[in-house]
Design an enzyme around this catalytic site. Structure first.
Site, short mmCIF file in Angstrom:
data_model
loop_
_atom_site.label_atom_id
_atom_site.label_comp_id
_atom_site.label_asym_id
_atom_site.label_seq_id
_atom_site.Cartn_x
_atom_site.Cartn_y
_atom_site.Cartn_z
N SER A 32 41.09 40.75 38.95
CA SER A 32 40.21 42.08 38.74
C SER A 32 40.81 43.36 38.63
CB SER A 32 39.11 42.11 39.85
OG SER A 32 38.46 40.56 39.85
N ASP A 68 30.16 34.75 39.95
CA ASP A 68 30.55 35.79 40.54
C ASP A 68 31.28 35.60 41.78
OD1 ASP A 68 30.03 39.09 40.24
OD2 ASP A 68 30.35 38.54 42.24
#
Length: 611
Positions: free
Chosen positions: A313, A352
């Site tokens: 990320s 997620d």
């Protein structure tokens, strides 16, 4: 009559012989004078190469990272040695010779470049060795004791990967070197700064003109040929910060790169575990070398430059800017996140990190809370080709650095790359996971630091470098990916990662006295099936996720940019962000404020400091 005839013959014979001798003397001393004077001088006069002093390596504050220590070395002249093995056996009775010493002699004999070049037998003779050799010196006319300089690294493992070390010259290196310049040198830079700046640090050999006797032994120096020493090198590196990062990381495997945000200079480059470069001085023993290469933690592996990790990320702020520039999204565009993403007509769910999802998510929230689902959608909207083209501008997928050697390029995936690498087509699902820095994505800590520094400078990409002397020669370019307002809004979202109560690094920012911006990352190492939920306790340690963090501080006027990778560290927010916070505090609150000096409290070898 008989007597007279015999006398005449004798006189004639003597006259002829005398005339022949006279003519021979005239030929030798007059007609051939120049040639024989030259030959005589060659027998009496020898040129002996003298090694140059190697340049020092200093940090930005003048602290010495690599210097030279005088030592006594035992050498032999091969032309005066009939049986090398017998000689080594005789010496071994008087002083200790290791197997490594004997092997090095044989190797040096094979690589010798000039006649009468001394071959080292043993380095760093102590007083007892010198005394024993002096007593029996008449038995070994082919030996000589020579004063040389040994490369020493005062801070050992703290600068191992950064500075590197010296090693013996091999045949491949020998074929590329200037034979005269290296005529008195048996070692060359093998890693790090020592290798990258070999030409600057080495200098040029000198040639002593000496008088020798009939046995070739040196009687006196007629004309000393002073060598030209190598140049000293000043780095952007701050030794205090380098050691502090080692302390903070402790025994955890990983790497941290710290950049001067304004100049791109490398303030610290840490790879743990490290090694002591002093082990290689004079040739590392086979025992020590085997220990290093058999260690499963790979202490000789420079993770900062050749370690390739999924960025996870940490690339989301850059992805956001590419999406904004390509009009794939804007700041008002949002999704409703149920905790997963599905491609049309595909059954697979791309999950997620937050099991129940984040609900309504816009770009600002997606960065602060690191919403994977949002960036799955963004990746599909962009497509892999626009992702690859846009992210290349940040330095991904290529070598970065004006004077940074030995680095790998990493992988910036694209359709063409996969076709070339695997001869396979690109699949839609691979685009999805590329949006969160997974899949084929691979990057080095240095590349992550450089890309993040572009955010710190609001679009100015600055080439990183070690040398302080290159400060006016670095490459700086403006990345035209987004408006000035978009750069600032992304930076403010990264600040929310620290300072927003829902930010993924909020826990690490408690009590912080300045504003910092960053992005956490958790890179998956082992694949999980569609049903399995990741449980750190149930996964073997070396298959656990990598913990990552990138960031800079202070937000408005950055002075330091970081890339942190902790192997198998788990969550980036829980593991990597607190490490970054400690480094920020040290650099901003202690060092930049002027309230403290570098704390160098480590015992150093007893080495005379050079001028």
């Amino acid at each position: 009559q008989v007597f007279n005839k015999r006398s005449s013959l004798i006189v004639v014979a003597i006259t002829i012989v005398t005339l022949a001798l006279v003519l021979r003397l005239v030929w030798l001393q007059v007609w051939s004078h120049d040639r024989f004077v030259t030959v005589s001088e060659k027998n009496r006069i020898q040129l002996i190469p003298v090694a140059p002093r190697r340049g020092l390596v200093r940090d930005r504050n003048g602290l010495i990272l690599a210097q030279n220590k005088p030592r006594m070395k035992l050498e032999l002249i091969p032309e005066e040695t009939l049986d090398v093995d017998q000689l080594l056996d005789s010496i071994g009775v008087r002083i200790s010779l290791s197997t490594n010493d004997r092997e090095r002699v044989k190797t040096s004999l094979q690589l010798r470049r000039r006649p009468r070049t001394p071959i080292p037998i043993k380095d760093d003779l102590d007083q007892k060795d010198l005394a024993r050799l002096a007593v029996d010196s008449f038995l070994f006319p082919e030996l000589r004791v020579n004063a040389t300089m040994e490369r020493v690294y005062p801070f050992g493992k703290f600068t191992g990967h950064l500075v590197g070390y010296l090693g013996g010259i091999n045949e491949k290196e020998l074929s590329k070197l200037d034979k005269i310049r290296y005529s008195a040198t048996n070692v060359i830079g093998k890693r790090g700064i020592e290798k990258g700046y070999e030409s600057l640090l080495h200098g040029y050999a000198g040639m002593d003109k000496v008088e020798t006797n009939a046995r070739g032994q040196i009687m006196r120096v007629i004309d000393p040929g002073n060598p030209s020493g190598g140049n000293d090198l000043k780095l952007h590196v701050d030794l205090g910060l380098q050691i502090k990062i080692h302390e903070i990381l402790g025994n955890r495997r990983g790497s941290i790169v710290a950049l001067d945000s304004k100049t791109g200079g490398i303030l610290a480059m840490v790879s743990i575990p490290s090694f002591d470069p002093n082990l290689f001085g004079g040739g590392i023993s086979s025992i020590n070398y085997k220990k290093l290469i058999s260690d499963p933690d790979l202490p000789l592996f420079n993770r900062a430059l050749v370690g390739r990790y999924p960025p996870g990320s940490t690339i989301k702020p850059m992805m956001a800017l590419v999406g904004l520039n390509e009009n794939a999204i804007d700041w008002n565009w949002y999704i409703n996140d149920p905790g997963f993403f599905k491609l049309p007509n595909f059954s697979r769910k791309f999950r997620d990190w937050k099991r129940g999802g984040h609900g309504r998510v816009d770009l600002n929230t997606a960065i602060i809370q690191s919403c994977d689902t949002f960036f799955y959608h963004l990746a599909v909207r962009l497509g892999i080709e626009r992702i690859s083209e846009g992210m290349a501008a940040f330095g991904f997928g290529k070598s970065v650095g004006l004077d940074v050697r030995e680095q790998v390029e990493g992988v910036l995936p694209s359709i063409a790359w996969k076709k070339n690498e695997f001869n396979e087509p690109w699949y839609p699902g691979e685009t999805v996971i590329s949006g969160i820095g997974q899949g084929y994505w691979l990057t080095t800590p240095l590349q992550l630091a450089v890309a993040t520094n572009t955010l710190a400078n609001r679009g100015a990409w600055i080439e990183p470098r070690f040398s302080f002397d290159l400060r006016n020669k670095f490459l700086s370019k403006k990345i035209d990916l987004a408006s000035e307002e978009d750069w600032e809004l992304v930076v403010q979202a990264m600040q929310g990662v620290f300072h927003n109560t829902k930010g993924t690094a909020h826990a690490a920012a408690r009590g912080i006295k300045y504003f910092a911006a960053g992005k956490t990352g958790t890179a998956q190492v082992a694949s999980l099936d569609q049903i399995s939920q990741y449980s750190e306790q149930e996964v073997p340690e070396r298959l656990r996720d990598h913990a990552l963090f990138v960031g800079f501080a202070p937000t408005d006027d950055p002075v330091i940019t970081l890339a942190v990778v902790i192997e198998n560290g788990g969550s980036g927010g829980a593991t990597a962000a607190p490490v970054a916070r400690k480094i920020f505090d040290y650099w901003i609150l202690e060092r930049q404020s002027g309230t403290s000096r570098p704390q160098i409290a480590y015992s150093m070898p007893n080495i005379p400091n050079e001028p």
